[in-house]
Design a protein around this motif. Structure first.
Motif, PDB file in Angstrom:
ATOM      1  N   ARG A 135     -10.161  38.378  26.844  1.00 17.96           N
ATOM      2  CA  ARG A 135     -11.366  38.999  27.430  1.00 17.96           C
ATOM      3  C   ARG A 135     -12.106  39.813  26.356  1.00 17.96           C
ATOM      4  O   ARG A 135     -13.343  39.772  26.272  1.00 17.96           O
ATOM      5  CB  ARG A 135     -10.973  39.924  28.584  1.00 17.96           C
TER       6      ARG A 135
ATOM      7  N   PHE B 285     -17.130  37.250  33.675  1.00 20.01           N
ATOM      8  CA  PHE B 285     -16.564  36.303  32.706  1.00 20.01           C
ATOM      9  C   PHE B 285     -16.722  34.851  33.139  1.00 20.01           C
ATOM     10  O   PHE B 285     -16.957  33.976  32.299  1.00 20.01           O
ATOM     11  CB  PHE B 285     -15.075  36.604  32.490  1.00 20.01           C
TER      12      PHE B 285
ATOM     13  N   CYS C 275     -13.604  32.139  30.588  1.00 20.68           N
ATOM     14  CA  CYS C 275     -14.662  32.844  29.854  1.00 20.68           C
ATOM     15  C   CYS C 275     -15.646  31.895  29.168  1.00 20.68           C
ATOM     16  O   CYS C 275     -16.603  32.364  28.533  1.00 20.68           O
ATOM     17  CB  CYS C 275     -14.041  33.744  28.779  1.00 20.68           C
TER      18      CYS C 275
END
Length: 311
Positions: free
Chosen positions: A103, A157, A236
């Motif tokens: 992330r 995301f 993502c």
């Protein structure tokens, strides 16, 4: 605090510590057991390193052979960040903590990630020291509910139900095969394969029966990492190249029965030797990683140069 907010806080810390003109990474590389030598591919200047313990919301790696730091710098002309020592589910980290660095990479601007690992070879055609370009996986723990996307979706995301049929980027694999022929193949007996990775939670190695089951299901290698990170990377929108180094041949033969004729008259030491033949150990994994490190480094660097030359 949401996972997006935590990742943003970690990114804010890193960007404040980096010089203002430091290049934002385009590529992230996660270095598996014994493969930390990939850090040697980063140029001396510019270069910045951060221990995990200093980064907000990062967990710390506890595994031998894992340095536990991020290294920022240039891989040739490519701005990159290397994760020296990944986090594992078996260490006791929650699975969303295992994948938290991915992330952070996304918010740093990374669009391509290279995941490397040490794995046991299930495919009898694989030898210790061979490299396997992953093209699919079996995520047994994820199918059972230990999944990094479980819970409220982090919509900042990606989507709620991300597909994984295209998880292992085909163009990246093409460039890796080309790189192998260019910089590795002529100087080694080592082979490059393509295959399927089975994720198991660990930390114990698989039993013989479990190994045969995974092989019957189509797995070529087995390990305790990579797949959770891949799932989050694809959530993502990050392209993924994943490589396994075969560090041991997994024992697939059934356990000897206690009444077998060939065992009669053998002492405890001889019986132990029969049972322990082929048994995996962590030091063996690290040794195989050191032996193959140079070829793995050449392959990763050249593959990425090929990719960005064509971008």
């Amino acid at each position: 605090m949401s996972i997006f907010e935590r990742a943003a806080e970690a990114v804010s810390f890193l960007t404040q510590k980096l010089p203002h003109d430091f290049p934002r990474p385009r590529v992230a590389i996660v270095c598996g057991s014994g493969l930390g030598g990939l850090a040697d591919t980063i140029q001396d200047e510019p270069r910045a390193e951060f221990d995990y313990a200093t980064i907000p919301h990062f967990s710390q790696s506890t595994v031998a052979g894992h340095a536990g730091k991020l290294v920022f710098g240039l891989l040739g002309p490519i701005p990159a960040v290397l994760m020296l020592g990944r986090l594992h589910y078996y260490e006791g980290h929650a699975i969303d903590q295992v994948t938290f660095p991915v992330r952070v990479f996304k918010l740093l601007g990374v669009d391509t990630i290279v995941l490397t690992n040490a794995a046991g070879g299930l495919n009898p055609d694989y030898a210790v020291g061979d490299i396997v370009l992953l093209n699919d996986h079996l995520f047994m723990a994820g199918l059972a509910g230990a999944h990094p996307l479980r819970g409220p979706n982090a919509a900042e995301f990606g989507v709620r139900f991300p597909p994984l049929s295209d998880a292992y980027d085909l163009e990246l694999r093409q460039h890796t095969h080309q790189a192998w022929k260019t910089v590795v193949a002529l100087g080694t007996t080592r082979k490059l394969h393509e295959g399927v990775y089975a994720f198991v939670a660990g930390p114990s190695y698989e039993t013989r029966a479990e190994s045969r089951m995974l092989r019957m299901l189509g797995a070529d290698v087995v390990g305790m990492s990579t797949v959770p990170e891949l799932v989050v990377a694809r959530h993502c929108g990050i392209r993924v190249l994943a490589l396994s180094l075969v560090t041991n041949n997994v024992v697939l033969t059934p356990v000897p029965r206690g009444d077998e004729e060939r065992l009669q008259g053998k002492g405890a030491g001889e019986l132990s030797a029969i049972l322990e033949a082929g048994k995996a150990g962590h030091e063996e994994v690290l040794q195989a990683g050191r032996a193959a490190a140079v070829d793995m480094q050449k392959l990763v660097v050249q593959a990425l140069l090929n990719v960005f030359d064509h971008a």
